[in-house]
Design an enzyme around this catalytic site. Sequence first.
Site, PDB file in Angstrom:
ATOM      1  N   GLU A  59      -9.610   3.727   6.661  1.00  0.00           N
ATOM      2  CA  GLU A  59      -8.799   4.175   7.801  1.00  0.00           C
ATOM      3  C   GLU A  59      -9.657   4.746   8.936  1.00  0.00           C
ATOM      4  O   GLU A  59      -9.404   4.505  10.109  1.00  0.00           O
ATOM      5  CB  GLU A  59      -7.735   5.176   7.355  1.00  0.00           C
TER       6      GLU A  59
ATOM      7  N   GLU B   7      -2.364  -4.100   6.949  1.00  0.00           N
ATOM      8  CA  GLU B   7      -3.428  -5.092   7.101  1.00  0.00           C
ATOM      9  C   GLU B   7      -3.517  -6.141   5.998  1.00  0.00           C
ATOM     10  O   GLU B   7      -4.601  -6.606   5.649  1.00  0.00           O
ATOM     11  CB  GLU B   7      -4.770  -4.367   7.188  1.00  0.00           C
ATOM     12  N   ASN B   8      -2.393  -6.549   5.399  1.00  0.00           N
ATOM     13  CA  ASN B   8      -2.463  -7.567   4.344  1.00  0.00           C
ATOM     14  C   ASN B   8      -3.360  -8.719   4.798  1.00  0.00           C
ATOM     15  O   ASN B   8      -3.205  -9.226   5.911  1.00  0.00           O
ATOM     16  CB  ASN B   8      -1.067  -8.126   4.050  1.00  0.00           C
TER      17      ASN B   8
ATOM     18  N   HIS C  92      -9.487  -3.838   9.672  1.00  0.00           N
ATOM     19  CA  HIS C  92      -9.324  -3.685   8.220  1.00  0.00           C
ATOM     20  C   HIS C  92      -9.695  -4.954   7.455  1.00  0.00           C
ATOM     21  O   HIS C  92      -9.985  -4.892   6.261  1.00  0.00           O
ATOM     22  CB  HIS C  92      -7.864  -3.376   7.891  1.00  0.00           C
TER      23      HIS C  92
ATOM     24  N   HIS D 212      -6.820  -2.296  15.188  1.00  0.00           N
ATOM     25  CA  HIS D 212      -6.984  -1.477  13.980  1.00  0.00           C
ATOM     26  C   HIS D 212      -6.770  -2.336  12.732  1.00  0.00           C
ATOM     27  O   HIS D 212      -7.604  -2.360  11.820  1.00  0.00           O
ATOM     28  CB  HIS D 212      -5.954  -0.334  14.010  1.00  0.00           C
ATOM     29  N   GLU D 213      -5.645  -3.067  12.708  1.00  0.00           N
ATOM     30  CA  GLU D 213      -5.333  -3.865  11.508  1.00  0.00           C
ATOM     31  C   GLU D 213      -6.358  -4.964  11.299  1.00  0.00           C
ATOM     32  O   GLU D 213      -6.736  -5.262  10.167  1.00  0.00           O
ATOM     33  CB  GLU D 213      -3.926  -4.469  11.613  1.00  0.00           C
TER      34      GLU D 213
ATOM     35  N   GLU E  61       0.862  -1.190   0.000  1.00  0.00           N
ATOM     36  CA  GLU E  61       0.000   0.000   0.000  1.00  0.00           C
ATOM     37  C   GLU E  61       0.902   1.244   0.000  1.00  0.00           C
ATOM     38  O   GLU E  61       1.876   1.277   0.765  1.00  0.00           O
ATOM     39  CB  GLU E  61      -0.889   0.020   1.243  1.00  0.00           C
TER      40      GLU E  61
ATOM     41  N   ALA F 290       1.845  -0.458  10.861  1.00  0.00           N
ATOM     42  CA  ALA F 290       1.467  -1.835  10.558  1.00  0.00           C
ATOM     43  C   ALA F 290       0.708  -1.827   9.238  1.00  0.00           C
ATOM     44  O   ALA F 290       0.321  -0.775   8.747  1.00  0.00           O
ATOM     45  CB  ALA F 290       0.600  -2.410  11.670  1.00  0.00           C
TER      46      ALA F 290
END
Length: 885
Positions: free
Chosen positions: A337, A281-282, A318, A314-315, A143, A279
């Site tokens: 986000e 979020e893959n 996502h 947070h991740e 990203e 970080a």
Amino acid sequence: MATCGNPNAPAVKFERLPTFAEPTHYDVRLSPCLNQFSFEGLSTVDVTIKEATDVLKVHAQSLLIQSVSLVANPGDAPKKCDTSYDDKLNILSIKLPSVVQPQKVQLIFQFVGELNDKMRGFYRSQYKDKSGSEKFLASTQFESTYARYAFPCFDEPIYKATFDITLEVENHLTALSNMNVVSETPSTDGKRKIVKFATTPKMSSYLVAFAVGELEYISAQTKSGVEMRVYTVPGKKEQGQYSLDLSVKCIDWYNEWFDIPYPLPKCDLIAIPDFSMGAMENWGLVTYREIALLVDPGVTSTRQKSRVALVVAHELAHLWFGNLVTMKWWTDLWLKEGFASFMEYMFVGANCPEFKIWLHFLNDELASGMSLDGLRNSHPIEVEIDNPNELDEIYDSITYAKSNSVNRMLCYYLSEPVFQKGLRLYLKKFQYSNAVTQDLWTALSEASGQNVNELMSGWTQQMGFPVLNVSQRQDGNNRILTVQQRRFISDGGEDPKNSLWQVPITVSVGSSPNDVKARFLLKERQQEFVVEGVAPGEWVKLNSGTTGFYRVEYSDEMLTAMLPDIASRKMPVLDRFGLINDLSALLNTGRVSIAQFVQVAASSANEDEYVVWGAIDEGMSKLLMCAREMSDDTLKSAKQLVIKMFEKTGAELGFAEQSGEDSQKMMLRALVQARLARAGHQPTIEKFNQLFNDFLEKGTPIHPDIRLATFGVVARCGGKEGFDKLMNLRETTTFQEIERQAMIAMSQTPEQPLLAQLFEYGFEKNKVRPQDQLYLFVGTGSTHMGQQYAWKYFCEHIKEFLEKYGGANSSLFQRCLKFAGESFGSEQRAVEFQDYFCNCKELNDTDRQTLARPIGQTVEAIRLNARLLESNRSVIETLLKQSNL
């Protein structure tokens, strides 16, 4: 912004990929070599052509393309194609042998790439093993536009496809990707192994990921049967236990909250030593900085532990907001986000009550978003993105903190059940697809029966936020409020756009401070509202619970009425914070004087909450900053005033943790004692020095929450001896939080030779990872010498900074740029800062275009500091005289 460089230089015309073709599936096979920092690649892409064409276009960057072939029909032999490349757009154009009608085709690419050291694309990360030997692993950061560094692809979020990934690696290495391993076979020569992963769901290219290295892991399973693992470099897996436990809870909690189960069989969380963001979020392989994932119970501070909890949550949010449903284009970046940021607080608030996270939300999110959004050089939440290569700068407090705060405001306005219902509708409708902001408003309107678009578009499409000016009169048993709105601009000036918002107002009153007494929606520039059943003399406060993204400016009479209940803490903590933070922000506009702020702060002498003291401390630091610019005597007197205000609380708190305290107390202790030490309070300085010496000489641990404050005192007051001790500590620790704290402390040294030594150590000898080098700037603003040194150093080494961080669009470069200038406080410095970038030979016109907003924001910050000083110079002199100082 003044025009810099060549005003007639044509702007590079950016273009997106043509829409007549789209990928449906990728088969990507890569062979990375960690010794030579390179990889070989072979990839086959299934493409659907929707209109007749003789050319196809894909993204590729920093790849050596060896061949491109086309298979027009299944079973045909691949035909070699000619290509041409546009370096500015990173677009590879593939000339087809003839015009191809709408149909499915395959493109086959053979290529070689570099495992770079810029923390983007497929890159290398360096670390030392237990014996001190240098080791490397390879990981990814795709990203926003970096998947094209690893394989040719349609690198825009709208092009969702499935991916088959195969990695050929040395036998002793672990290979990871988004999905679970389906087979592992030896290579023909037996020296390597071929690891094949299951097919991914349909997803955007920026979410693909792989990692290769000597890794170890710990694992657990969610209730829903998802295999969760935390991977680290050898020797650190035990520090992943906290995040592993939390991630298991998190997946189950989100499954229920969103009412959509996480669709992959596994999710890995991996700590990467070199990582540019916090970080990423893959899907199925979430990458983190070590400091954002690893926790050592005896060493990690409460603040850092709560940040780890937030980043993990947070991740994982996502995985729904961003991965399952993705924005169509980067203009709607906030759709992922803002919601991941809001959901992280929802999760941590519900599952980790010890952090009191909603209190921290006000300072870390709401106030942080407002601080940036009060500038004229801010940007709307929905920000027009032309060239995504310039995207790094909008991963900022608007996209995260403001979006998050606006979501919280809307959630309170609609109620959580209605808000949740709307989000579920949105996720179900757009899963495995793409959406725009309007789609979200439509879902929330359907859930609530209200016109959410009309209510919210002002908050996401306009820059800035309102300040409400409120006055009152009593009518029998009713209070009549006159409320006016205008855009809050930190410099106190006019808003050329005359912006107008729909503002959800909540009201609380003195007789029942914890309840919402009335709710209104302010739609006009000025309206009157009646609050019924309020006795004369009772205080009335707007923005109950500080849930709205707006500031309030009260008449003197209304503010004075609240002071006794601030002093007695009868007013709830969220409201005390909001009130003091609003006053602190209004200082810059010139509508509140430092003397008025000090009066309210003094009424908080009995305050016991960390976040409220934080707001007081922020306002008092503005007083000290002004005093420092006035004269040494003025600064001395201002420090005496600070000691007078903080001393009683400091004495009550002491330095040691008491049994039965909540997690906030130690943080409060650190804040108050650190401020006393900075103000030159000798007993406090001596106590900090004693803590540090006991730690070094007797091994007595320093409580993690007061460690940074202790290091700071040693760096500011301990001369070369103290500096060397901190340097030695940084060199010998293996824990990233201690490394970072030692650096931030050392950057506060008042001695130039020591600061020069630190900058040489960090930047020239590269002893500090590039991702952490910005922390060398953090403390320099605390002295005139430091300010001047950091700015001069940045100017003299800008070429190296650009090279090291990969160009002007790097967020690391832009943060160093801001830190190097934003603590100055004169018009002369503002002009100097701006002129430097206008005339800098190392920047081209595209760079200047990319940097226009960060430069503009920093120049504005310098001018705000200057304005604060000029409007308070005589006020400060009078205040210090009246205080007998």
